[in-house]
Design a protein around this motif. Structure first.
Motif, PDB file in Angstrom:
ATOM      1  N   VAL A  49       0.842  -1.204   0.000  1.00 31.67           N
ATOM      2  CA  VAL A  49       0.000   0.000   0.000  1.00 31.67           C
ATOM      3  C   VAL A  49       0.874   1.249   0.000  1.00 31.67           C
ATOM      4  CG1 VAL A  49      -1.714   1.322   1.307  1.00 31.67           C
ATOM      5  CG2 VAL A  49      -1.925  -1.163   1.128  1.00 31.67           C
ATOM      6  N   GLN A  50       1.936   1.245   0.793  1.00 29.67           N
ATOM      7  CA  GLN A  50       2.847   2.397   0.836  1.00 29.67           C
ATOM      8  C   GLN A  50       3.512   2.626  -0.519  1.00 29.67           C
ATOM      9  OE1 GLN A  50       5.384   1.366   4.153  1.00 29.67           O
ATOM     10  NE2 GLN A  50       4.228   2.717   5.520  1.00 29.67           N
ATOM     11  N   ALA A  51       3.878   1.560  -1.208  1.00 28.62           N
ATOM     12  CA  ALA A  51       4.476   1.701  -2.542  1.00 28.62           C
ATOM     13  C   ALA A  51       3.472   2.323  -3.500  1.00 28.62           C
ATOM     14  CB  ALA A  51       4.952   0.352  -3.058  1.00 28.62           C
ATOM     15  N   LEU A  52       2.219   1.891  -3.422  1.00 29.11           N
ATOM     16  CA  LEU A  52       1.181   2.464  -4.293  1.00 29.11           C
ATOM     17  C   LEU A  52       0.942   3.939  -3.969  1.00 29.11           C
ATOM     18  CD1 LEU A  52      -1.385  -0.488  -4.309  1.00 29.11           C
ATOM     19  CD2 LEU A  52       0.067   0.255  -6.209  1.00 29.11           C
ATOM     20  N   LEU A  53       0.946   4.265  -2.693  1.00 32.07           N
ATOM     21  CA  LEU A  53       0.748   5.663  -2.295  1.00 32.07           C
ATOM     22  C   LEU A  53       1.927   6.539  -2.714  1.00 32.07           C
ATOM     23  CD1 LEU A  53      -0.765   5.158   1.266  1.00 32.07           C
ATOM     24  CD2 LEU A  53      -1.933   6.162  -0.717  1.00 32.07           C
ATOM     25  N   ALA A  54       3.132   6.031  -2.579  1.00 29.45           N
ATOM     26  CA  ALA A  54       4.328   6.818  -2.887  1.00 29.45           C
ATOM     27  C   ALA A  54       4.536   6.987  -4.387  1.00 29.45           C
ATOM     28  CB  ALA A  54       5.557   6.164  -2.266  1.00 29.45           C
ATOM     29  N   LEU A  55       4.331   5.927  -5.153  1.00 31.32           N
ATOM     30  CA  LEU A  55       4.635   5.964  -6.583  1.00 31.32           C
ATOM     31  C   LEU A  55       3.434   6.367  -7.440  1.00 31.32           C
ATOM     32  CD1 LEU A  55       6.880   2.809  -6.565  1.00 31.32           C
ATOM     33  CD2 LEU A  55       7.608   5.188  -6.707  1.00 31.32           C
ATOM     34  N   ARG A  56       2.242   6.323  -6.884  1.00 28.54           N
ATOM     35  CA  ARG A  56       1.008   6.828  -7.485  1.00 28.54           C
ATOM     36  C   ARG A  56       0.768   6.365  -8.928  1.00 28.54           C
ATOM     37  NH1 ARG A  56      -1.436   9.941  -4.327  1.00 28.54           N
ATOM     38  NH2 ARG A  56      -2.591  11.153  -5.830  1.00 28.54           N
ATOM     39  N   PRO A  57       0.807   5.058  -9.180  1.00 29.15           N
ATOM     40  CA  PRO A  57       0.522   4.586 -10.539  1.00 29.15           C
ATOM     41  C   PRO A  57      -0.967   4.703 -10.846  1.00 29.15           C
ATOM     42  CG  PRO A  57       0.643   2.728  -9.066  1.00 29.15           C
ATOM     43  CD  PRO A  57       1.044   3.949  -8.261  1.00 29.15           C
ATOM     44  N   ASP A  70     -13.958  -1.312  -0.921  1.00 27.87           N
ATOM     45  CA  ASP A  70     -14.782  -0.257  -0.338  1.00 27.87           C
ATOM     46  C   ASP A  70     -14.012   0.765   0.486  1.00 27.87           C
ATOM     47  OD1 ASP A  70     -16.875  -1.653  -1.504  1.00 27.87           O
ATOM     48  OD2 ASP A  70     -17.455  -2.653   0.364  1.00 27.87           O
ATOM     49  N   LEU A  71     -12.889   0.377   1.060  1.00 29.23           N
ATOM     50  CA  LEU A  71     -12.156   1.295   1.935  1.00 29.23           C
ATOM     51  C   LEU A  71     -10.801   1.715   1.387  1.00 29.23           C
ATOM     52  CD1 LEU A  71     -13.024  -0.360   5.345  1.00 29.23           C
ATOM     53  CD2 LEU A  71     -14.048   1.658   4.329  1.00 29.23           C
ATOM     54  N   LEU A  72     -10.035   0.757   0.892  1.00 26.89           N
ATOM     55  CA  LEU A  72      -8.676   1.098   0.459  1.00 26.89           C
ATOM     56  C   LEU A  72      -8.643   1.712  -0.936  1.00 26.89           C
ATOM     57  CD1 LEU A  72      -5.761   1.137   1.314  1.00 26.89           C
ATOM     58  CD2 LEU A  72      -5.504  -1.115   0.298  1.00 26.89           C
ATOM     59  N   LEU A  73      -9.387   1.147  -1.877  1.00 26.34           N
ATOM     60  CA  LEU A  73      -9.366   1.672  -3.248  1.00 26.34           C
ATOM     61  C   LEU A  73      -9.743   3.150  -3.305  1.00 26.34           C
ATOM     62  CD1 LEU A  73      -8.798   1.061  -6.205  1.00 26.34           C
ATOM     63  CD2 LEU A  73     -11.186   0.392  -6.443  1.00 26.34           C
ATOM     64  N   PRO A  74     -10.793   3.585  -2.605  1.00 22.78           N
ATOM     65  CA  PRO A  74     -11.089   5.031  -2.629  1.00 22.78           C
ATOM     66  C   PRO A  74      -9.933   5.886  -2.098  1.00 22.78           C
ATOM     67  CG  PRO A  74     -12.987   3.824  -1.828  1.00 22.78           C
ATOM     68  CD  PRO A  74     -11.840   2.845  -1.903  1.00 22.78           C
ATOM     69  N   ALA A  75      -9.229   5.398  -1.086  1.00 21.10           N
ATOM     70  CA  ALA A  75      -8.085   6.152  -0.551  1.00 21.10           C
ATOM     71  C   ALA A  75      -6.951   6.213  -1.566  1.00 21.10           C
ATOM     72  CB  ALA A  75      -7.599   5.514   0.746  1.00 21.10           C
ATOM     73  N   LEU A  76      -6.717   5.116  -2.283  1.00 20.78           N
ATOM     74  CA  LEU A  76      -5.662   5.096  -3.301  1.00 20.78           C
ATOM     75  C   LEU A  76      -6.049   5.922  -4.525  1.00 20.78           C
ATOM     76  CD1 LEU A  76      -4.662   1.327  -3.244  1.00 20.78           C
ATOM     77  CD2 LEU A  76      -3.324   3.241  -2.374  1.00 20.78           C
ATOM     78  N   ALA A  77      -7.346   6.011  -4.789  1.00 23.65           N
ATOM     79  CA  ALA A  77      -7.823   6.675  -6.001  1.00 23.65           C
ATOM     80  C   ALA A  77      -7.963   8.189  -5.854  1.00 23.65           C
ATOM     81  CB  ALA A  77      -9.156   6.079  -6.423  1.00 23.65           C
ATOM     82  N   VAL A  78      -7.790   8.717  -4.668  1.00 19.33           N
ATOM     83  CA  VAL A  78      -7.916  10.155  -4.469  1.00 19.33           C
ATOM     84  C   VAL A  78      -6.935  10.885  -5.376  1.00 19.33           C
ATOM     85  CG1 VAL A  78      -7.577  12.025  -2.799  1.00 19.33           C
ATOM     86  CG2 VAL A  78      -8.766   9.945  -2.124  1.00 19.33           C
ATOM     87  N   GLU A  79      -7.454  11.810  -6.142  1.00 17.86           N
ATOM     88  CA  GLU A  79      -6.668  12.653  -7.052  1.00 17.86           C
ATOM     89  C   GLU A  79      -5.940  11.864  -8.127  1.00 17.86           C
ATOM     90  OE1 GLU A  79      -4.135  15.478  -5.160  1.00 17.86           O
ATOM     91  OE2 GLU A  79      -5.515  15.785  -3.527  1.00 17.86           O
TER      92      GLU A  79
END
Length: 87
Positions: A49-57, A70-79
């Motif tokens: 999750v941290q790699a996805l947040l940091a590298l923002r693919p 329902d919970l993690l994907l929306p957080a990763l998809a912000v912006e």
């Protein structure tokens, strides 16, 4: 293997563990525009999750797990742009 490169798409499959964070990071660093497909993902270690947040693919697909979907994907998809599930 839970992290697999399929053309320009990185597929996260099954339960992604701590060691998968390094594999994901290596695949995302070459600077190419790669999409991460989460449709076959059942769980993600915090390091992944941290790699996805940091590298923002760019992300595609919805994870199987209700928690991830329902919970993690929306957080990763912000912006960012989340692609439809069909690649």
């Amino acid at each position: 293997m839970t992290v697999r490169l399929d053309g320009t798409v990185i597929r996260l499959e099954g339960a992604c563990h701590l060691e998968d964070a390094e594999a994901l990071t290596v695949l995302l660093q070459p600077g190419e525009s790669r999409v991460v497909d989460l449709s076959a993902c059942q769980s993600l270690h915090g390091a992944v999750v941290q790699a996805l947040l940091a590298l923002r693919p760019r992300l595609a697909g919805e994870p199987v797990s209700p928690f991830l979907r329902d919970l993690l994907l929306p957080a990763l998809a912000v912006e960012r742009h989340v692609l439809p599930t069909d690649l």
